[in-house]
Design a protein around this motif. Sequence first.
Motif, PDB file in Angstrom:
ATOM      1  N   VAL A 156      29.326 -43.635  -3.705  1.00 44.35           N
ATOM      2  CA  VAL A 156      28.361 -44.414  -2.942  1.00 44.35           C
ATOM      3  C   VAL A 156      27.055 -44.412  -3.715  1.00 44.35           C
ATOM      4  N   ALA A 157      26.408 -45.559  -3.783  1.00 42.76           N
ATOM      5  CA  ALA A 157      25.122 -45.636  -4.460  1.00 42.76           C
ATOM      6  C   ALA A 157      24.014 -45.687  -3.426  1.00 42.76           C
ATOM      7  N   VAL A 158      22.938 -44.965  -3.697  1.00 43.67           N
ATOM      8  CA  VAL A 158      21.777 -45.016  -2.827  1.00 43.67           C
ATOM      9  C   VAL A 158      20.691 -45.755  -3.586  1.00 43.67           C
ATOM     10  N   GLU A 159      20.082 -46.723  -2.948  1.00 39.48           N
ATOM     11  CA  GLU A 159      19.052 -47.544  -3.604  1.00 39.48           C
ATOM     12  C   GLU A 159      19.601 -48.208  -4.844  1.00 39.48           C
ATOM     13  N   GLY A 160      20.845 -48.635  -4.797  1.00 37.89           N
ATOM     14  CA  GLY A 160      21.456 -49.100  -6.024  1.00 37.89           C
ATOM     15  C   GLY A 160      21.594 -50.612  -6.181  1.00 37.89           C
ATOM     16  N   GLY A 161      20.965 -51.379  -5.311  1.00 35.47           N
ATOM     17  CA  GLY A 161      21.078 -52.822  -5.471  1.00 35.47           C
ATOM     18  C   GLY A 161      22.524 -53.272  -5.350  1.00 35.47           C
TER      19      GLY A 161
ATOM     20  N   VAL B  82      35.052 -32.836  -7.791  1.00 37.01           N
ATOM     21  CA  VAL B  82      34.438 -33.254  -6.533  1.00 37.01           C
ATOM     22  C   VAL B  82      35.292 -34.334  -5.874  1.00 37.01           C
ATOM     23  N   ASP B  83      35.233 -34.379  -4.538  1.00 35.98           N
ATOM     24  CA  ASP B  83      36.034 -35.355  -3.803  1.00 35.98           C
ATOM     25  C   ASP B  83      35.356 -36.721  -3.766  1.00 35.98           C
ATOM     26  N   GLY B  84      34.033 -36.725  -3.877  1.00 36.25           N
ATOM     27  CA  GLY B  84      33.294 -37.975  -3.825  1.00 36.25           C
ATOM     28  C   GLY B  84      31.922 -37.769  -4.446  1.00 36.25           C
ATOM     29  N   ILE B  85      31.260 -38.880  -4.736  1.00 37.59           N
ATOM     30  CA  ILE B  85      29.963 -38.787  -5.407  1.00 37.59           C
ATOM     31  C   ILE B  85      28.944 -39.717  -4.764  1.00 37.59           C
ATOM     32  N   VAL B  86      27.725 -39.206  -4.613  1.00 42.78           N
ATOM     33  CA  VAL B  86      26.604 -40.054  -4.204  1.00 42.78           C
ATOM     34  C   VAL B  86      25.676 -40.157  -5.399  1.00 42.78           C
ATOM     35  N   VAL B  87      25.359 -41.363  -5.790  1.00 43.34           N
ATOM     36  CA  VAL B  87      24.431 -41.541  -6.900  1.00 43.34           C
ATOM     37  C   VAL B  87      23.149 -42.155  -6.369  1.00 43.34           C
ATOM     38  N   VAL B  88      22.073 -41.411  -6.521  1.00 43.57           N
ATOM     39  CA  VAL B  88      20.773 -41.967  -6.163  1.00 43.57           C
ATOM     40  C   VAL B  88      20.317 -42.722  -7.397  1.00 43.57           C
TER      41      VAL B  88
ATOM     42  N   PRO C   2      17.985 -45.420  -8.453  1.00 41.79           N
ATOM     43  CA  PRO C   2      16.891 -46.350  -8.167  1.00 41.79           C
ATOM     44  C   PRO C   2      16.518 -47.230  -9.344  1.00 41.79           C
ATOM     45  N   GLN C   3      17.092 -46.956 -10.507  1.00 41.44           N
ATOM     46  CA  GLN C   3      16.732 -47.757 -11.667  1.00 41.44           C
ATOM     47  C   GLN C   3      17.852 -48.703 -12.033  1.00 41.44           C
ATOM     48  N   ARG C   4      17.485 -49.805 -12.593  1.00 42.71           N
ATOM     49  CA  ARG C   4      18.490 -50.798 -12.928  1.00 42.71           C
ATOM     50  C   ARG C   4      19.543 -50.221 -13.872  1.00 42.71           C
ATOM     51  N   SER C   5      19.065 -49.456 -14.842  1.00 48.06           N
ATOM     52  CA  SER C   5      19.995 -48.890 -15.826  1.00 48.06           C
ATOM     53  C   SER C   5      21.030 -47.992 -15.153  1.00 48.06           C
ATOM     54  N   ALA C   6      20.593 -47.249 -14.137  1.00 46.61           N
ATOM     55  CA  ALA C   6      21.529 -46.366 -13.435  1.00 46.61           C
ATOM     56  C   ALA C   6      22.543 -47.184 -12.647  1.00 46.61           C
ATOM     57  N   ALA C   7      22.057 -48.214 -11.996  1.00 45.87           N
ATOM     58  CA  ALA C   7      22.947 -49.061 -11.219  1.00 45.87           C
ATOM     59  C   ALA C   7      23.992 -49.692 -12.136  1.00 45.87           C
ATOM     60  N   GLN C   8      23.560 -50.047 -13.325  1.00 41.77           N
ATOM     61  CA  GLN C   8      24.499 -50.635 -14.289  1.00 41.77           C
ATOM     62  C   GLN C   8      25.565 -49.636 -14.698  1.00 41.77           C
ATOM     63  N   ALA C   9      25.121 -48.409 -14.901  1.00 38.20           N
ATOM     64  CA  ALA C   9      26.073 -47.376 -15.314  1.00 38.20           C
ATOM     65  C   ALA C   9      27.187 -47.255 -14.284  1.00 38.20           C
ATOM     66  N   LEU C  10      26.847 -47.494 -13.033  1.00 41.90           N
ATOM     67  CA  LEU C  10      27.846 -47.425 -11.976  1.00 41.90           C
ATOM     68  C   LEU C  10      28.831 -48.566 -12.070  1.00 41.90           C
ATOM     69  N   ALA C  11      28.274 -49.714 -12.395  1.00 48.32           N
ATOM     70  CA  ALA C  11      29.074 -50.930 -12.358  1.00 48.32           C
ATOM     71  C   ALA C  11      30.333 -50.821 -13.208  1.00 48.32           C
ATOM     72  N   ASP C  12      30.219 -50.153 -14.338  1.00 45.92           N
ATOM     73  CA  ASP C  12      31.385 -50.141 -15.219  1.00 45.92           C
ATOM     74  C   ASP C  12      32.117 -48.800 -15.224  1.00 45.92           C
ATOM     75  N   LEU C  13      32.038 -48.056 -14.118  1.00 42.27           N
ATOM     76  CA  LEU C  13      32.711 -46.775 -14.105  1.00 42.27           C
ATOM     77  C   LEU C  13      33.603 -46.565 -12.880  1.00 42.27           C
ATOM     78  N   PRO C  14      34.722 -47.223 -12.845  1.00 46.57           N
ATOM     79  CA  PRO C  14      35.610 -47.039 -11.699  1.00 46.57           C
ATOM     80  C   PRO C  14      36.462 -45.796 -11.917  1.00 46.57           C
ATOM     81  N   LEU C  15      35.870 -44.613 -11.670  1.00 43.37           N
ATOM     82  CA  LEU C  15      36.526 -43.391 -12.151  1.00 43.37           C
ATOM     83  C   LEU C  15      37.466 -42.709 -11.159  1.00 43.37           C
ATOM     84  N   GLY C  16      37.928 -43.468 -10.178  1.00 42.06           N
ATOM     85  CA  GLY C  16      38.921 -42.861  -9.311  1.00 42.06           C
ATOM     86  C   GLY C  16      38.364 -41.943  -8.246  1.00 42.06           C
ATOM     87  N   VAL C  17      37.096 -41.610  -8.350  1.00 42.38           N
ATOM     88  CA  VAL C  17      36.465 -40.798  -7.313  1.00 42.38           C
ATOM     89  C   VAL C  17      35.605 -41.724  -6.456  1.00 42.38           C
TER      90      VAL C  17
END
Lengths: 337, 337
Positions: free
Chosen positions: B151-156, B125-131, B133-148
Amino acid sequence: MGSSLGRRLPVMADVAKEAGVSHQTVSRVLNDHPNVRSETRTRVLEAIDKLGYRRNLVARALVTKHSRTLGVVSFDTTLYGPASTVYGIEQAARAAGYFVSIVSLKSIDRAGVRDALDYLADQGVDGIVVVAPQRSAAQALADLPLGVPTVAVEGGQAGEVSVVCVDQVAGGRLATEHLLSLGHETVWHVSGPSDWLEAEGRVAGWRAALEQAGREAPRPLAGDWSPRSGYEAGRSLASMRNVTAVFVANDQMALGVLRAFTEQGVRVPERVSVVGFDDIPESEFFSPPLTTIRQDFDAVGRHSIEVLVRQLEGGPQERERLVVPPALVARASTARV
Amino acid sequence: MGSSLGRRLPVMADVAKEAGVSHQTVSRVLNDHPNVRSETRTRVLEAIDKLGYRRNLVARALVTKHSRTLGVVSFDTTLYGPASTVYGIEQAARAAGYFVSIVSLKSIDRAGVRDALDYLADQGVDGIVVVAPQRSAAQALADLPLGVPTVAVEGGQAGEVSVVCVDQVAGGRLATEHLLSLGHETVWHVSGPSDWLEAEGRVAGWRAALEQAGREAPRPLAGDWSPRSGYEAGRSLASMRNVTAVFVANDQMALGVLRAFTEQGVRVPERVSVVGFDDIPESEFFSPPLTTIRQDFDAVGRHSIEVLVRQLEGGPQERERLVVPPALVARASTARV
DNA sequence: TCAGATGTTGTTAGCGTTAACAATCAAGTG
DNA sequence: CACTTGATTGTTAACGCTAACAACATCTGA
């Protein structure tokens, strides 16, 4: 981890060099080819791990002609039914190792469905599930033998494709028979839009049950699935003295009916009994809690993927037709006369 | 039409031969390259039409390194909020010329989100949208700079990625201030699960409004978004004499609260006023029609795609943060004291 | 008229993978 | 011991497309 800026991602050849083998051997390891010495396999896996290699599925798809992606065409996934079905499809597809690409149509007409199918075919999906609850959508399927295996969900007699659906007629019967068994003389009906196959099936079931019991079928009131249309139908029904039982074609409209009855002082279930359809999560907490027909959307989604995958992996089979039975959920909105 | 059994699909070379040009010229026509004689272009287009040629996007993706596919990771798309958001995302993405590949998680934990992201990245995929809404999900984003680009939705405050969200705090304020303005001494709160950022924001808004008005904040009752949990909270609230106003963190729970109140003979809005959150299509037809906070899910979906596409097409920009304001929808479940 | 710019087309070489076939080696078989 | 068999690996050629460059025709302006 290996993906620092500017450096290009490792490819199979990099892994091969690292492990001291040919790229083909790497491919073999990745595809679980039996004839690879276990020592070599280990070495390759270590190299993969070390370099953080991930295989390029696009290149793979180009040569294998399989993208391991399934397309889903659906109508307004904001509605509970389609949303649940698509959810079931997505879960089942992923479990079977397929990606899911979705197209949600705003309105389903022949051209729209056709475009969606072309769009997905272009993308190279291996198979398609069409959630085709409207007659027009089902028709669009009938004349599109596009070389990609396709399964219709809620699609009636959709031409040459396999179909998975809930038995809407049985659902309509179930609702109506439940009301008749409570002693109601006849049952009124608030239907869905006439071009929806589901609406049609529910009407048919309702009519059949009344006929079988030798009762007169009143003229059905037409809704459009929305609570508002149910509300309007409810106002009409409230003004009629002889109405004691109503079968509403979905829970949202039933909510509107209940609201209209409340406003007009028509007590449910004391004066009128109401049955809905779908069993959305809210129904249990309506005032009063709604008796309704449960559809197992999840099962429908799962089965559609099963049928599709069977077609994909076992060559072209017979056209299948899978019917999921609905179930009555009795709550407080229905009572003896 | 051209796709009769057994014959392979036409490729660019077939079109080239048919039109008497090189395959590269066909490619130029397809990609709207400026330097093609218009007569040649016509000839190529005719050949394409005649053979029913469709270009192979997989092969194209392999060489361009762009699949024109966007990935979406979401939590339980059966719920109205996520379903609507994903719907908005899908519509906007398609309008922008992108395919959408969806992964719906059953539960959002760090590992689950991580797997979903890997899965989508593998697919190219060229890009990713992550919905998220939970803190744990937002955290998972924080430590994943995967080159793609992501954008986070409702991600604090989701690490390095751009965020699009509804202003939950403002929503909580809006609901609470509305109740206070009607003369209620204080406002009770039925909250969502504590690990949801949205729940947290609504609590914060509620608390802030009370504080600003110099009122005591009662202990909030914790729900899990389901009507049942609202019902249970409602039973507790019904038994308390001093409750006159309740802000419920979503409409489904509010329905449960209303149901409990009805059962216990607590009249709404005469004795207690109730405000919900979301404005689901059903809310208008609850008994009584529910005053609630509307979230524009569609706008959130659209904006997330705008931000993502901007990042994809304009190179790496600043991290953006886009906040969509909520709105109060006043109905019959709230009244002056 | 000729050099240079520009428009139009063709040729060649990849993209990263799998498939098909060839090559090598060890183990069995008569 | 020559000869087949099977396991293991490597080499080469696609898959269908776009990018880069080369080739040629045509148009400029001096």
